[in-house]
Design a protein around this motif. Structure first.
Motif, PDB file in Angstrom:
ATOM      1  N   HIS A  21      -5.947   0.684   8.249  1.00  0.00           N
ATOM      2  CA  HIS A  21      -6.018  -0.830   8.682  1.00  0.00           C
ATOM      3  C   HIS A  21      -7.369  -0.899   9.526  1.00  0.00           C
ATOM      4  O   HIS A  21      -8.120  -1.891   9.522  1.00  0.00           O
ATOM      5  CB  HIS A  21      -5.060  -1.334   9.821  1.00  0.00           C
ATOM      6  CG  HIS A  21      -3.809  -1.548   8.764  1.00  0.00           C
ATOM      7  ND1 HIS A  21      -3.834  -2.826   8.065  1.00  0.00           N
ATOM      8  CD2 HIS A  21      -2.362  -1.118   8.910  1.00  0.00           C
ATOM      9  CE1 HIS A  21      -2.591  -2.883   7.378  1.00  0.00           C
ATOM     10  NE2 HIS A  21      -1.713  -2.042   8.166  1.00  0.00           N
ATOM     11  N   GLN A  58       3.280   7.526   6.681  1.00  0.00           N
ATOM     12  CA  GLN A  58       2.822   6.497   7.473  1.00  0.00           C
ATOM     13  C   GLN A  58       3.261   6.876   8.982  1.00  0.00           C
ATOM     14  O   GLN A  58       2.258   6.968   9.786  1.00  0.00           O
ATOM     15  CB  GLN A  58       3.277   5.116   7.315  1.00  0.00           C
ATOM     16  CG  GLN A  58       2.681   4.081   8.170  1.00  0.00           C
ATOM     17  CD  GLN A  58       2.867   2.820   7.132  1.00  0.00           C
ATOM     18  OE1 GLN A  58       3.410   2.556   6.202  1.00  0.00           O
ATOM     19  NE2 GLN A  58       2.680   1.631   8.061  1.00  0.00           N
ATOM     20  N   LYS A  65       0.968  -1.272  -0.129  1.00  0.00           N
ATOM     21  CA  LYS A  65      -0.014   0.028  -0.047  1.00  0.00           C
ATOM     22  C   LYS A  65       0.869   1.106   0.017  1.00  0.00           C
ATOM     23  O   LYS A  65       0.751   2.134  -0.713  1.00  0.00           O
ATOM     24  CB  LYS A  65      -0.972  -0.146   1.158  1.00  0.00           C
ATOM     25  CG  LYS A  65      -1.833  -1.229   1.331  1.00  0.00           C
ATOM     26  CD  LYS A  65      -2.599  -1.245   2.373  1.00  0.00           C
ATOM     27  CE  LYS A  65      -1.888  -1.323   3.762  1.00  0.00           C
ATOM     28  NZ  LYS A  65      -1.276  -2.591   4.137  1.00  0.00           N
ATOM     29  N   THR A  66       1.725   1.312   0.886  1.00  0.00           N
ATOM     30  CA  THR A  66       2.682   2.535   0.942  1.00  0.00           C
ATOM     31  C   THR A  66       3.378   2.720  -0.388  1.00  0.00           C
ATOM     32  O   THR A  66       3.810   3.814  -0.867  1.00  0.00           O
ATOM     33  CB  THR A  66       3.655   2.472   2.162  1.00  0.00           C
ATOM     34  OG1 THR A  66       2.835   2.327   3.299  1.00  0.00           O
ATOM     35  CG2 THR A  66       4.433   3.573   2.176  1.00  0.00           C
ATOM     36  N   THR A  67       3.987   1.311  -0.911  1.00  0.00           N
ATOM     37  CA  THR A  67       4.721   1.591  -2.027  1.00  0.00           C
ATOM     38  C   THR A  67       3.962   2.013  -3.227  1.00  0.00           C
ATOM     39  O   THR A  67       4.401   2.820  -4.203  1.00  0.00           O
ATOM     40  CB  THR A  67       5.110  -0.155  -2.407  1.00  0.00           C
ATOM     41  OG1 THR A  67       5.608  -0.620  -1.485  1.00  0.00           O
ATOM     42  CG2 THR A  67       5.918   0.107  -3.621  1.00  0.00           C
TER      43      THR A  67
HETATM   44  N1  LIG Z   1      12.748   0.487   0.142  1.00  0.00           N
HETATM   45  C1  LIG Z   1      12.481  -0.688   0.294  1.00  0.00           C
HETATM   46  N2  LIG Z   1      13.254  -1.794   0.074  1.00  0.00           N
HETATM   47  C2  LIG Z   1      13.197  -3.029   0.190  1.00  0.00           C
HETATM   48  N3  LIG Z   1      11.879  -3.600   0.463  1.00  0.00           N
HETATM   49  C3  LIG Z   1      11.106  -2.633   0.585  1.00  0.00           C
HETATM   50  C4  LIG Z   1      11.179  -1.455   0.679  1.00  0.00           C
HETATM   51  N4  LIG Z   1       9.936  -0.569   0.939  1.00  0.00           N
HETATM   52  C5  LIG Z   1       8.885  -1.674   1.018  1.00  0.00           C
HETATM   53  N5  LIG Z   1       9.395  -3.028   0.744  1.00  0.00           N
HETATM   54  C6  LIG Z   1       8.830  -4.140   0.679  1.00  0.00           C
HETATM   55  O1  LIG Z   1       7.840  -4.017   0.055  1.00  0.00           O
HETATM   56  C7  LIG Z   1       6.676  -4.829   0.560  1.00  0.00           C
HETATM   57  C8  LIG Z   1       5.418  -3.658   0.534  1.00  0.00           C
HETATM   58  O2  LIG Z   1       5.776  -2.617   1.598  1.00  0.00           O
HETATM   59  P1  LIG Z   1       4.763  -1.470   1.915  1.00  0.00           P
HETATM   60  O3  LIG Z   1       5.433  -0.685   2.812  1.00  0.00           O
HETATM   61  O4  LIG Z   1       4.456  -0.860   0.656  1.00  0.00           O
HETATM   62  O5  LIG Z   1       3.693  -2.337   2.603  1.00  0.00           O
HETATM   63  P2  LIG Z   1       2.289  -1.712   3.190  1.00  0.00           P
HETATM   64  O6  LIG Z   1       1.069  -2.440   2.664  1.00  0.00           O
HETATM   65  O7  LIG Z   1       2.338  -0.336   3.205  1.00  0.00           O
HETATM   66  O8  LIG Z   1       2.288  -2.520   4.783  1.00  0.00           O
HETATM   67  P3  LIG Z   1       2.018  -1.898   6.120  1.00  0.00           P
HETATM   68  O9  LIG Z   1       0.617  -1.964   6.202  1.00  0.00           O
HETATM   69  O10 LIG Z   1       2.560  -2.505   6.987  1.00  0.00           O
HETATM   70  O11 LIG Z   1       2.416  -0.163   6.129  1.00  0.00           O
HETATM   71  C9  LIG Z   1       7.035  -5.215   2.059  1.00  0.00           C
HETATM   72  O12 LIG Z   1       7.297  -6.597   2.063  1.00  0.00           O
HETATM   73  C10 LIG Z   1       8.304  -4.258   2.257  1.00  0.00           C
HETATM   74  O13 LIG Z   1       9.180  -5.004   3.032  1.00  0.00           O
END
Ligand SMILES: Nc1ncnc2c1ncn2[C@@H]1O[C@H](COP(=O)(O)OP(=O)(O)OP(=O)(O)O)[C@@H](O)[C@H]1O
Ligand SMILES: [Mg+2]
Lengths: 251, 374
Positions: A205, A89, A46-48
């Motif tokens: 969440h 976040q 999601k953050t990505t």
């Molecule tokens: N800069 C980075 N380098 C390596 N892996 C990354 C990086 N940023 C994110 N990830 C990996 O990409 C995946 C998605 O991460 P993301 O932060 O987008 O998840 P999210 O849905 O926002 O989770 P959360 O609910 O915990 O915030 C995770 O497995 C994370 O470990």
């Protein structure tokens, strides 16, 4: 699947971290003025997805179009100036500055070096800042250094900064994390008010909070979009249930 | 705006309150310090309470304090640790030194003595082309500002644009300092190698050995220090100053608000370099010599120690730290010269551990406590 009228269009985007596929999205779009919620288990990407839209992370392939302009390789500063604002976040404000000064820096005018030597904000900007601070209950703390604020107050300050920044597209990552029930309610109200005049993408969440937003929901899991629709419809989707249950998450 | 009552001296004296006195002193300390430096010290010299070497030393320390102010702007405010401020200082010093050498004793075919004596082939020696314009005081003055300023502009812009930050930036500034130091130590650069520039006699027609010139140079240095401190304080109170703090606190946040931090960091770096260059130019006629030793790596690290001990992000802290440590150095090296590195190290560690805000931070906490108990 692509809808030409969407203000944010993410097409065929793949993001990889050292070979690990964090995001793989054929199409994700947000309509102009829409309030959209993005849910999914931890690490779903999601953050990505926000990072890709705001230019923090470059996709391995694919296209990002915002307001009919392809911004795939624009620097984050340019994307921000186009009107994409973002709440991180972990609340991210300027600790060494007062609440008011934080808001003042968020104003859209005078971002160049020349504007930096200009004086204080105009009388109208000042009124706007104070009115917004009033809304997020920070008016009385205008002169307080941001480092003294509680976690929830920092969340609000960051949202208020987005509101004053003139951004038209708001990416709001987990705005209810660490808030009390009352604070959560106010945050949901704020975001709903913002929709319409703004396009808002909210990651959250807290299902109670999501319910309050009464908006379309996109479910992301392991970098892929699982489902899209109303919260009820999405929650009834067996694949979504499996994604959450399979990882032992709340749903 | 009327002043609060406890800031008016007559009122403070009437109240006879310790807290009011403290507040009054705290409020007026920068102005009192400025008066002491610009008028008090020459007055004490006129009364015979300070001798010429004291005056020369204080003049040099004023120049070093200016370098500290520049570093405070980039490090204390913008959070960018630079380890090359004394490189800019030395460049300014050389620009001034070349002017002074051109107006000192000339040997051979109009060659400044410092250059002539280190030449491998003094017989047919010609004055190197880049020396000639430095005979003009306006050219030299422009070089004092422009050489450090342009170097900082190019270097800072390239580094900040590539998002080189924190310890990496500190390391490349350190590397640049060492590289330039090595370059200046070479004789074939025709800047007198490790000997440096010396044999100065006249500055703008004034005899450098005359007491009046020495007093004048001191007053100019002290006044320039005060002016620099005032100007930088004013600058930090503008939106530019708040943006520098924002860069320090959260550069990414600033970028996602649509700002380009590269411009702000580069601007601060250039301002600091220009201040250092001017300081070097004022320093050189007072020491009578400028050599590559002024820009060895350790010299720039010492500036960091002054600012840290005085208190980062306050401007006054930079001045207090630079003056206090150098005065302590002057006093202790005559008493216990071997112990100085240990004393300085201990002082630095004590401040970092127990007073992260430095001397100025500790003083402010003390004043606030005084106000609360009053
Ligand atoms: N800069 C980075 N380098 C390596 N892996 C990354 C990086 N940023 C994110 N990830 C990996 O990409 C995946 C998605 O991460 P993301 O932060 O987008 O998840 P999210 O849905 O926002 O989770 P959360 O609910 O915990 O915030 C995770 O497995 C994370 O470990
Ligand atoms: Mg996340």
């Amino acid at each position: 699947m692509s809808d030409r009228s969407d203000i944010v269009q993410v097409t065929d985007v793949v993001v990889e971290f050292d070979g690990f596929r964090a995001l793989d999205v054929p199409y994700f779009g947000i309509d102009r003025g829409e309030l959209r919620v993005l849910i999914g288990p931890n690490g779903a990407g999601k953050t990505t997805l926000c990072d890709v839209i705001s230019g923090k992370t470059r996709p391995k392939s694919g296209r990002i179009v915002i307001d009919d302009r392809e911004v795939t390789d624009w620097p984050e500063t340019a994307i921000a100036r186009l009107g994409v604002g973002r709440k991180f976040q972990t609340p991210s404000v300027f600790d060494g500055l007062s609440v008011y000064e934080n808001m003042e820096l968020a104003l859209p005018a005078q971002r160049g070096l020349r504007g930096a030597l200009a004086g204080r904000a105009s009388w109208r900007d000042e009124r706007r800042i104070l009115a917004l601070l009033e809304r997020v209950h920070l008016r009385a703390l205008a002169r307080t250094p941001a480092r003294m604020l509680s976690h929830g107050q920092r969340q609000w300050l960051e949202i208020a900064m987005l509101m004053v920044s003139g951004a038209r597209i708001l990416l709001v990552d987990e705005p209810a994390a660490g808030l009390t029930d009352d604070e959560t309610r106010l945050t949901a109200e704020l975001l709903r008010d913002l929709a319409g005049a703004h396009t808002v993408l909210v990651i959250e969440h807290d299902m109670e909070f999501v319910r309050r937003l009464q908006s379309r929901v996109t479910v992301l899991n392991a970098g892929k979009i699982l489902a899209e629709g109303s919260l009820e419809a999405v929650q009834a989707d067996p694949r979504v249930r499996e994604a959450y249950l399979g990882r032992g998450k709340h749903g | 705006m009327p002043r609060p009552r406890d800031l008016v001296l007559a009122e403070v004296l009437r109240q006879r309150s310790w807290a009011a006195g403290l507040r009054w002193f705290d409020y007026h300390a920068p102005a009192l310090g400025a008066l002491l430096l610009v008028f008090g010290v020459p007055g004490l010299f006129a009364l015979g309470l300070l001798d010429q070497s004291d005056l020369a030393r204080l003049g040099r320390y004023c120049c070093l304090a200016m370098v500290a102010i520049g570093l405070d702007l980039v490090w204390g405010y913008a959070g960018v640790l630079s380890l090359c401020q004394m490189m800019f200082f030395t460049l300014g010093g050389y620009a001034c030194g070349m002017y002074l050498a051109m107006h000192g004793p000339l040997d051979g075919d109009g060659i400044p003595r410092a250059l002539f004596v280190v030449s491998s082939d003094p017989e047919g020696m010609q004055l190197p082309w880049f020396w000639k314009p430095f005979a003009d005081p306006w050219f030299a003055a422009a070089a004092v500002v422009l050489i450090p300023g342009l170097l900082a502009l190019v270097f800072g812009w390239l580094a900040f644009r590539s998002r080189i930050r924190g310890v990496y930036f500190a390391i490349i500034t350190q590397a640049a300092t060492v590289a330039l130091w090595l370059l200046f130590c070479r004789n074939d650069l025709q800047l007198c190698g490790t000997n440096g520039l010396t044999n100065f006699t006249r500055l703008l027609g004034f005899d450098l050995t005359a007491t009046a010139t020495k007093v004048g140079l001191y007053i100019v240095s002290a006044a320039t220090l005060v002016l620099t401190a005032w100007a930088v304080l004013r600058l930090t109170a503008t939106r530019f100053g708040r943006l520098l703090l924002a860069v320090r606190d959260n550069e990414a946040r600033l970028r996602f608000l649509g700002y380009d931090p590269v411009a702000y960091k580069t601007a601060a770096f250039v301002i600091a370099a220009v201040i250092a260059g001017i300081a070097g130019a004022l320093y050189t006629p007072q020491t009578g010599i400028i050599t590559p030793a002024n820009m060895t790596a350790i010299e720039s690290i010492l500036v960091v120690v002054w600012v840290a001990v005085g208190g980062r992000g306050t401007v006054t802290g930079a001045v207090v730290g630079a003056l206090a440590i150098n005065l302590l150095y002057a006093w202790l090296t005559t008493e216990v010269p071997r112990l100085w590195p240990f004393i300085l190290g201990a002082l630095f560690i004590l401040v970092v551990l127990f007073a992260p805000g430095g001397l100025v931070g500790a003083w402010r906490a003390f004043v606030r406590r005084g106000e609360r108990t009053a």
